[in-house]
Design an enzyme around this catalytic site. Structure first.
Site, PDB file in Angstrom:
ATOM      1  N   CYS A   8       4.880  -3.042  -1.221  1.00  0.00           N
ATOM      2  CA  CYS A   8       3.843  -4.165  -0.819  1.00  0.00           C
ATOM      3  C   CYS A   8       4.276  -5.912  -1.654  1.00  0.00           C
ATOM      4  O   CYS A   8       5.147  -5.738  -2.803  1.00  0.00           O
ATOM      5  CB  CYS A   8       2.572  -3.576  -1.795  1.00  0.00           C
ATOM      6  SG  CYS A   8       1.655  -4.466  -1.421  1.00  0.00           S
ATOM      7  N   PRO A   9       3.858  -6.960  -1.494  1.00  0.00           N
ATOM      8  CA  PRO A   9       2.922  -7.493  -0.323  1.00  0.00           C
ATOM      9  C   PRO A   9       3.558  -7.405   0.795  1.00  0.00           C
ATOM     10  O   PRO A   9       3.118  -7.876   1.845  1.00  0.00           O
ATOM     11  CB  PRO A   9       2.416  -8.089  -0.669  1.00  0.00           C
ATOM     12  CG  PRO A   9       3.410  -9.280  -1.074  1.00  0.00           C
ATOM     13  CD  PRO A   9       4.554  -8.213  -1.634  1.00  0.00           C
TER      14      PRO A   9
END
Length: 75
Positions: free
Chosen positions: A13-14
């Site tokens: 993430c992201p």
């Protein structure tokens, strides 16, 4: 309906969401994008992403240990 597959295994993430957003931008309404991801938060992230953007999360599965398959229909 045509579709694409995006292998995002190993990304955290992201990046999976950002790369998915970019892929969807080049797709037409109704097309299907299958995403493979290993980030543990991917199922929750993709559910939230679809709610916020209007795309439809068709399925979220774990076909292999530690790998998530997320199937998204372009809005």
């Amino acid at each position: 309906m045509s579709g694409q597959t995006l292998d995002l295994c190993g990304l955290r993430c992201p990046l999976p969401i950002l790369k998915t957003k970019k892929a969807l931008a080049s797709m037409q309404s109704g097309e299907i994008l299958t995403v493979w991801a290993t980030d543990a938060v991917a199922p929750d992230d993709f559910a939230a992403f679809c709610r916020q953007t209007g795309h439809q999360l068709l399925s979220s599965a774990t076909p292999k240990e530690g790998v998530f398959e997320l199937v998204i229909k372009h809005r």
